[in-house]
Design an enzyme around this catalytic site. Structure first.
Site, PDB file in Angstrom:
ATOM      1  N   SER A  88     -84.685  49.601  24.052  1.00 16.72           N
ATOM      2  CA  SER A  88     -85.032  48.876  22.824  1.00 16.72           C
ATOM      3  C   SER A  88     -84.305  47.538  22.772  1.00 16.72           C
ATOM      4  O   SER A  88     -84.872  46.521  22.357  1.00 16.72           O
ATOM      5  CB  SER A  88     -84.693  49.707  21.589  1.00 16.72           C
ATOM      6  OG  SER A  88     -83.303  49.974  21.527  1.00 16.72           O
TER       7      SER A  88
ATOM      8  N   ASP B 262     -75.737  47.406  22.390  1.00 18.19           N
ATOM      9  CA  ASP B 262     -76.812  47.385  23.390  1.00 18.19           C
ATOM     10  C   ASP B 262     -77.395  45.977  23.567  1.00 18.19           C
ATOM     11  O   ASP B 262     -77.594  45.517  24.704  1.00 18.19           O
ATOM     12  CB  ASP B 262     -77.945  48.350  22.987  1.00 18.19           C
ATOM     13  CG  ASP B 262     -77.503  49.801  23.055  1.00 18.19           C
ATOM     14  OD1 ASP B 262     -76.325  50.045  23.386  1.00 18.19           O
ATOM     15  OD2 ASP B 262     -78.338  50.687  22.781  1.00 18.19           O
TER      16      ASP B 262
HETATM   17  N1  ATP Z   1     -90.998  48.458  27.488  1.00 17.99           N
HETATM   18  C1  ATP Z   1     -91.159  48.604  26.183  1.00 17.99           C
HETATM   19  N2  ATP Z   1     -92.302  48.244  25.598  1.00 17.99           N
HETATM   20  C2  ATP Z   1     -92.448  48.405  24.280  1.00 17.99           C
HETATM   21  N3  ATP Z   1     -91.534  48.920  23.447  1.00 17.99           N
HETATM   22  C3  ATP Z   1     -90.386  49.291  23.971  1.00 17.99           C
HETATM   23  C4  ATP Z   1     -90.134  49.160  25.361  1.00 17.99           C
HETATM   24  N4  ATP Z   1     -88.907  49.623  25.579  1.00 17.99           N
HETATM   25  C5  ATP Z   1     -88.418  50.030  24.384  1.00 17.99           C
HETATM   26  N5  ATP Z   1     -89.291  49.829  23.409  1.00 17.99           N
HETATM   27  C6  ATP Z   1     -89.088  50.140  21.973  1.00 17.99           C
HETATM   28  O1  ATP Z   1     -87.823  50.779  21.859  1.00 17.99           O
HETATM   29  C7  ATP Z   1     -87.964  52.130  21.371  1.00 17.99           C
HETATM   30  C8  ATP Z   1     -87.000  53.063  22.072  1.00 17.99           C
HETATM   31  O2  ATP Z   1     -85.752  52.743  21.603  1.00 17.99           O
HETATM   32  P1  ATP Z   1     -84.574  53.777  21.466  1.00 17.99           P
HETATM   33  O3  ATP Z   1     -83.453  52.993  20.910  1.00 17.99           O
HETATM   34  O4  ATP Z   1     -85.006  55.001  20.752  1.00 17.99           O
HETATM   35  O5  ATP Z   1     -84.240  54.183  22.979  1.00 17.99           O
HETATM   36  P2  ATP Z   1     -83.422  53.401  24.085  1.00 17.99           P
HETATM   37  O6  ATP Z   1     -83.127  52.045  23.598  1.00 17.99           O
HETATM   38  O7  ATP Z   1     -84.140  53.522  25.367  1.00 17.99           O
HETATM   39  O8  ATP Z   1     -82.090  54.270  24.169  1.00 17.99           O
HETATM   40  P3  ATP Z   1     -80.612  53.942  23.579  1.00 17.99           P
HETATM   41  O9  ATP Z   1     -80.807  53.227  22.298  1.00 17.99           O
HETATM   42  O10 ATP Z   1     -79.998  55.301  23.382  1.00 17.99           O
HETATM   43  O11 ATP Z   1     -79.962  53.174  24.646  1.00 17.99           O
HETATM   44  C9  ATP Z   1     -89.395  52.482  21.627  1.00 17.99           C
HETATM   45  O12 ATP Z   1     -89.781  53.440  20.676  1.00 17.99           O
HETATM   46  C10 ATP Z   1     -90.111  51.142  21.453  1.00 17.99           C
HETATM   47  O13 ATP Z   1     -90.305  50.883  20.089  1.00 17.99           O
HETATM   48  C1  MEV Z   2     -75.891  55.645  19.839  1.00 14.61           C
HETATM   49  C2  MEV Z   2     -75.487  54.185  19.970  1.00 14.61           C
HETATM   50  O1  MEV Z   2     -74.066  54.121  19.811  1.00 14.61           O
HETATM   51  C3  MEV Z   2     -75.776  53.646  21.347  1.00 14.61           C
HETATM   52  C4  MEV Z   2     -77.208  53.682  21.751  1.00 14.61           C
HETATM   53  O2  MEV Z   2     -77.330  53.141  23.034  1.00 14.61           O
HETATM   54  C5  MEV Z   2     -76.167  53.401  18.885  1.00 14.61           C
HETATM   55  C6  MEV Z   2     -75.612  52.006  18.706  1.00 14.61           C
HETATM   56  O3  MEV Z   2     -74.485  51.720  19.120  1.00 14.61           O
HETATM   57  O4  MEV Z   2     -76.316  51.195  18.105  1.00 14.61           O
HETATM   58 MG    MG Z   3     -82.092  51.685  21.777  1.00 16.60          MG
END
Ligand code: ATP
Ligand code: MEV
Ligand code: MG
Length: 399
Positions: free
Chosen positions: A148, A206
């Site tokens: 994200s 992040d």
């Molecule tokens: N390649 C992509 N294309 C479109 N949307 C995306 C893409 N990558 C991420 N997203 C958006 O980000 C969301 C996922 O974010 P989420 O924060 O839940 O997971 P993450 O960022 O992979 O994991 P974390 O936050 O734990 O590191 C998806 O639901 C979508 O809205």
């Molecule tokens: C779970 C969390 O600590 C990390 C997600 O990658 C959320 C954040 O820091 O925003």
């Molecule tokens: Mg995320």
């Protein structure tokens, strides 16, 4: 600054070594960028439309720019801030795109974050620009590797560049280029707003890694690079169990509110884990890495994995993963928001290559994806088309 007609941008995913969740509550986190990236292509068109293609999540949307403009009428003449979320605009966009309040549907959040940034960045333009944007990622979506944030960073950098708010840093002879420190701050601030839409209550770690890359310490909004880090070998495993960072972050908050006297010491302890890890890494880099150093890193991984279970973000798939690797003497913990998603496993100089092979094979047999990753990749980049691989370029220009 002269606005661009076309640009290619990428940003890296990240892995959190220690401090996920605790960082949302003001504790220290240590995070590092990965060699898996999200790529974006932006083209200025004359179609009077703005379109976003997101092939990873099978989402393709297009709007007439004249229909979007009235969504900004509530703050006529006011400058949109890169540091505060315009909650009225989010409400209007939810209504416009018919996304229910509280919805965590994958597609909706990405679309909402894009439209929000587009409208805010171009709020002062008399006519909203016609743009065609495509984003594609090597990162698994929603698996803990900062997909994200990489998405939000790319969107923010591309729109700010298209607006001419920040420069287009690439000269003709360059393959890739980065922005000035001040411009990176702006990219990061807008990406943080995108993360707020996708996550609800992000710490900002992040998007900071997506923007600056490398190995970072992140504490209460303060970002600094870790200058002394040894070369680390890390296995990444994706349990492929889907989860939502937004839900997990709010689950932890509920647990802290319900049992403050139980949970506060856990957060303090996670903070101490991050601090000891930071000191150990610095020692390893300056004095040379010893077996004792690795043994401490392994202890910290085990301790933090238990803490994350106590915080309520574990999952049976992650327990399985930890058991499989520990049976081969390797220590693992979840990375990112947990609840499934990805974990990291530390490899030591003593780890035999046959052990790495066996562990990877076993994890794959359980149904997980597993690969050795390289860490410390550069943050957000502008690319020349020739610097992209044929397959990335093909995807970005196909839609
Ligand atoms: N390649 C992509 N294309 C479109 N949307 C995306 C893409 N990558 C991420 N997203 C958006 O980000 C969301 C996922 O974010 P989420 O924060 O839940 O997971 P993450 O960022 O992979 O994991 P974390 O936050 O734990 O590191 C998806 O639901 C979508 O809205
Ligand atoms: C779970 C969390 O600590 C990390 C997600 O990658 C959320 C954040 O820091 O925003
Ligand atoms: Mg995320």
């Amino acid at each position: 600054m002269a606005p661009v007609q076309e640009c290619f941008i990428s940003a890296p995913g990240k892995s959190i070594l220690h401090g996920e969740h605790a960082v949302v509550h003001g504790k220290l986190a240590l995070a590092v960028s990965l060699n898996l990236r999200t790529y974006l292509r932006l083209e200025v068109t004359s179609a009077a439309e703005v379109s976003i293609s997101l092939p990873n999540i099978d989402t393709f949307m297009c709007w007439n720019v004249r229909v979007l403009k009235p969504l900004l009428s509530h703050r006529e003449g006011e400058c949109r801030s890169s540091t505060d979320l315009d909650t009225e605009l989010v409400r209007r966009l939810r209504e416009f795109t018919a996304i229910a309040d509280g919805s965590t549907d994958t597609r909706s959040m990405a679309v909402l974050a894009f439209l929000y940034t587009y409208l805010c960045v171009f709020a002062d333009s008399e006519v909203l620009p016609s743009l065609k944007v495509c984003v594609w990622s090597e990162l698994p979506t929603g698996a803990g590797l900062g997909s994200s944030a990489a998405y939000s960073v790319c969107v923010s950098a591309a729109l700010l560049t298209a607006r001419g708010t920040i420069s287009s840093p690439l000269t003709q002879s360059q393959q890739t280029a980065r922005w000035s420190e001040q411009e990176l701050e702006l990219i990061n601030n807008w990406a943080f707003q995108g993360e707020k839409i996708i996550h609800g209550n992000p710490s900002g770690v992040d998007n900071a890694v997506g923007t600056w890359g490398g190995f970072l310490r992140y504490h209460a909004g303060k970002i600094s690079p870790l200058s002394r880090v040894p070369t680390l070998r890390i296995l990444l495993t994706n349990t492929k169990v889907p989860r939502s960072t937004k839900l997990l972050v709010s689950r932890v908050k509920d647990r802290i509110n319900q049992y403050p006297s139980v949970m506060t010491p856990v957060l303090e302890s996670v903070d101490a884990v991050s601090q000891i890890c930071e000191r150990t890494l610095a020692e390893m880099a300056t004095e040379g890495a010893s077996a004792e150093h690795y043994s401490m890193l392994e202890d910290l991984i085990d301790i933090n994995q238990h803490h994350l279970n106590v915080l309520g973000v574990g999952h049976t798939s992650l327990n399985t993963l930890c058991h499989v690797t520990l049976a081969h003497g390797l220590h693992s913990k979840l990375t990112g928001a947990g609840g499934g998603g990805c974990a990291i496993t530390l490899l030591t100089p003593d780890t035999d290559e046959s052990v790495v092979r066996d562990v990877m094979e076993e994890l794959k047999q359980v149904g997980f994806d597993c690969w050795e990753t390289s860490i410390g990749a550069p943050g957000v980049l502008m690319h020349s088309p020739t610097s992209l691989t044929h397959s990335v370029l093909e995807i970005l220009t196909k839609y």
